[in-house]
Scaffold this motif. Structure first.
Motif, mmCIF file in Angstrom:
data_model
loop_
_atom_site.group_PDB
_atom_site.id
_atom_site.type_symbol
_atom_site.label_atom_id
_atom_site.label_comp_id
_atom_site.label_asym_id
_atom_site.label_seq_id
_atom_site.Cartn_x
_atom_site.Cartn_y
_atom_site.Cartn_z
ATOM 1 N N UNK A 1 -17.397 -8.371 -5.822
ATOM 2 C CA UNK A 1 -16.064 -7.789 -5.905
ATOM 3 C C UNK A 1 -15.833 -6.875 -4.710
ATOM 4 N N UNK A 2 -14.665 -6.976 -4.142
ATOM 5 C CA UNK A 2 -14.310 -6.171 -2.981
ATOM 6 C C UNK A 2 -13.023 -5.430 -3.293
ATOM 7 N N UNK A 3 -12.957 -4.159 -2.923
ATOM 8 C CA UNK A 3 -11.738 -3.396 -3.154
ATOM 9 C C UNK A 3 -11.627 -2.235 -2.191
ATOM 10 N N UNK A 4 -10.474 -1.650 -2.166
ATOM 11 C CA UNK A 4 -10.242 -0.465 -1.341
ATOM 12 C C UNK A 4 -10.640 0.751 -2.168
ATOM 13 N N UNK A 5 -11.616 1.504 -1.663
ATOM 14 C CA UNK A 5 -12.125 2.660 -2.387
ATOM 15 C C UNK A 5 -11.335 3.928 -2.103
ATOM 16 N N UNK A 6 -10.754 4.011 -0.913
ATOM 17 C CA UNK A 6 -10.025 5.224 -0.563
ATOM 18 C C UNK A 6 -9.180 5.000 0.669
ATOM 19 N N UNK A 7 -8.390 5.993 0.995
ATOM 20 C CA UNK A 7 -7.551 5.918 2.192
ATOM 21 C C UNK A 7 -7.468 7.297 2.830
ATOM 22 N N UNK A 8 -7.108 7.320 4.082
ATOM 23 C CA UNK A 8 -6.970 8.585 4.790
ATOM 24 C C UNK A 8 -5.919 8.464 5.867
ATOM 25 N N UNK A 9 -5.294 9.575 6.189
ATOM 26 C CA UNK A 9 -4.241 9.589 7.197
ATOM 27 C C UNK A 9 -4.358 10.884 7.999
ATOM 28 N N UNK A 10 -3.971 10.808 9.232
ATOM 29 C CA UNK A 10 -3.837 12.013 10.047
ATOM 30 C C UNK A 10 -2.499 11.949 10.745
ATOM 31 N N UNK A 11 -1.742 13.012 10.646
ATOM 32 C CA UNK A 11 -0.469 13.126 11.348
ATOM 33 C C UNK A 11 -0.520 14.337 12.267
ATOM 34 N N UNK B 1 -13.929 10.676 2.636
ATOM 35 C CA UNK B 1 -13.917 11.729 1.607
ATOM 36 C C UNK B 1 -13.115 11.281 0.387
ATOM 37 N N UNK B 2 -11.964 10.637 0.632
ATOM 38 C CA UNK B 2 -11.142 10.149 -0.459
ATOM 39 C C UNK B 2 -11.873 9.089 -1.271
ATOM 40 N N UNK B 3 -12.658 8.258 -0.594
ATOM 41 C CA UNK B 3 -13.428 7.198 -1.267
ATOM 42 C C UNK B 3 -14.709 7.729 -1.896
ATOM 43 N N UNK B 4 -15.060 8.960 -1.556
ATOM 44 C CA UNK B 4 -16.299 9.585 -2.048
ATOM 45 C C UNK B 4 -17.532 8.759 -1.680
ATOM 46 N N UNK B 5 -17.556 8.316 -0.415
ATOM 47 C CA UNK B 5 -18.732 7.593 0.062
ATOM 48 C C UNK B 5 -19.480 8.476 1.057
ATOM 49 N N UNK B 6 -20.788 8.324 1.081
ATOM 50 C CA UNK B 6 -21.607 9.151 1.969
ATOM 51 C C UNK B 6 -22.263 8.336 3.078
ATOM 52 N N UNK B 7 -22.018 7.010 3.074
ATOM 53 C CA UNK B 7 -22.602 6.146 4.092
ATOM 54 C C UNK B 7 -21.574 5.092 4.506
ATOM 55 N N UNK B 8 -21.461 4.901 5.828
ATOM 56 C CA UNK B 8 -20.588 3.855 6.370
ATOM 57 C C UNK B 8 -21.460 2.859 7.106
ATOM 58 N N UNK B 9 -21.353 1.592 6.738
ATOM 59 C CA UNK B 9 -22.148 0.540 7.357
ATOM 60 C C UNK B 9 -21.453 -0.077 8.571
ATOM 61 N N UNK B 10 -20.125 -0.122 8.527
ATOM 62 C CA UNK B 10 -19.381 -0.822 9.560
ATOM 63 C C UNK B 10 -18.014 -0.178 9.749
ATOM 64 N N UNK B 11 -17.590 -0.075 11.004
ATOM 65 C CA UNK B 11 -16.222 0.324 11.337
ATOM 66 C C UNK B 11 -15.493 -0.894 11.865
ATOM 67 N N UNK B 12 -14.272 -1.096 11.430
ATOM 68 C CA UNK B 12 -13.399 -2.109 12.003
ATOM 69 C C UNK B 12 -12.200 -1.335 12.546
ATOM 70 N N UNK C 1 -18.426 -9.271 1.322
ATOM 71 C CA UNK C 1 -18.750 -10.469 0.527
ATOM 72 C C UNK C 1 -19.997 -11.187 1.036
ATOM 73 N N UNK C 2 -20.217 -11.155 2.354
ATOM 74 C CA UNK C 2 -21.383 -11.835 2.922
ATOM 75 C C UNK C 2 -22.663 -11.007 2.811
ATOM 76 N N UNK C 3 -22.537 -9.757 2.384
ATOM 77 C CA UNK C 3 -23.709 -8.890 2.276
ATOM 78 C C UNK C 3 -24.045 -8.153 3.564
ATOM 79 N N UNK C 4 -23.224 -8.275 4.590
ATOM 80 C CA UNK C 4 -23.474 -7.574 5.858
ATOM 81 C C UNK C 4 -23.242 -6.072 5.741
ATOM 82 N N UNK C 5 -22.404 -5.657 4.785
ATOM 83 C CA UNK C 5 -22.080 -4.240 4.649
ATOM 84 C C UNK C 5 -21.678 -3.928 3.212
ATOM 85 N N UNK C 6 -21.889 -2.683 2.830
ATOM 86 C CA UNK C 6 -21.411 -2.204 1.529
ATOM 87 C C UNK C 6 -20.102 -1.433 1.694
ATOM 88 N N UNK C 7 -20.072 -0.559 2.699
ATOM 89 C CA UNK C 7 -18.900 0.259 2.952
ATOM 90 C C UNK C 7 -18.397 0.026 4.382
#
Length: 142
Positions: A3-13, A65-76, A132-138
């Motif tokens: 299952x894949x979903x959007x955990x959080x979002x962030x914005x800067x203005x 912070x909004x997603x409450x994740x402490x590890x990022x595997x990949x940036x797009x 989905x391919x298992x390359x990343x969690x977050x």
């Protein structure tokens, strides 16, 4: 299937708000000229510090912070082709800001997409495939 979903979002203005009155005076336009023609009441103007890298880093930090994740595997990183004439990768700058704020980016890599308007949609599709391919969690899409 994962299952894949959007955990959080962030914005800067940018902090500075420029209202139509200021812009109309600057451009020597009659009062009330802009809004009926554009629908725009105000816009944000960046200062010297608020460059693309800074704003992207702040938005990514707020999203983690909004997603409450402490590890990022990949940036797009998806950005408009118009803004990429002198483009450089924002990945390192974003990772440094995340790390400075306690987010684990020790195994993080980044992918840069230079596209027009659908860039963010393509970025989220790539993120979905990575999870989905298992390359990343977050995956953070900026």
């Amino acid at each position: 299937m994962v299952n894949v979903g959007i955990k959080g979002s962030g914005i800067y203005l940018p902090e500075r708000i420029v209202r139509n009155v200021e812009l109309e005076e600057m451009l020597d336009l009659e009062s009330g000229f802009i809004e009926p023609r554009t629908g725009i009441r105000e816009r944000r103007w960046s200062n010297e510090q608020e460059n693309v890298g800074y704003m992207a880093s702040q938005a990514a930090l707020r999203a983690t912070r909004n997603a409450r994740i402490s590890k990022v595997d990949q940036l797009v990183i998806a950005r408009d082709l118009i803004a990429t004439r002198r483009a450089y990768s924002l990945g390192l700058e974003i990772m440094q800001e995340l790390e400075k704020n306690g987010i684990d980016v020790s195994d993080c890599t980044s992918v840069d997409l230079c596209n027009y308007c659908p860039g963010f949609v393509h970025g989220t599709n790539i993120a979905q495939l990575m999870v989905r391919s298992g390359q990343a969690n977050n995956v953070v899409v900026v």
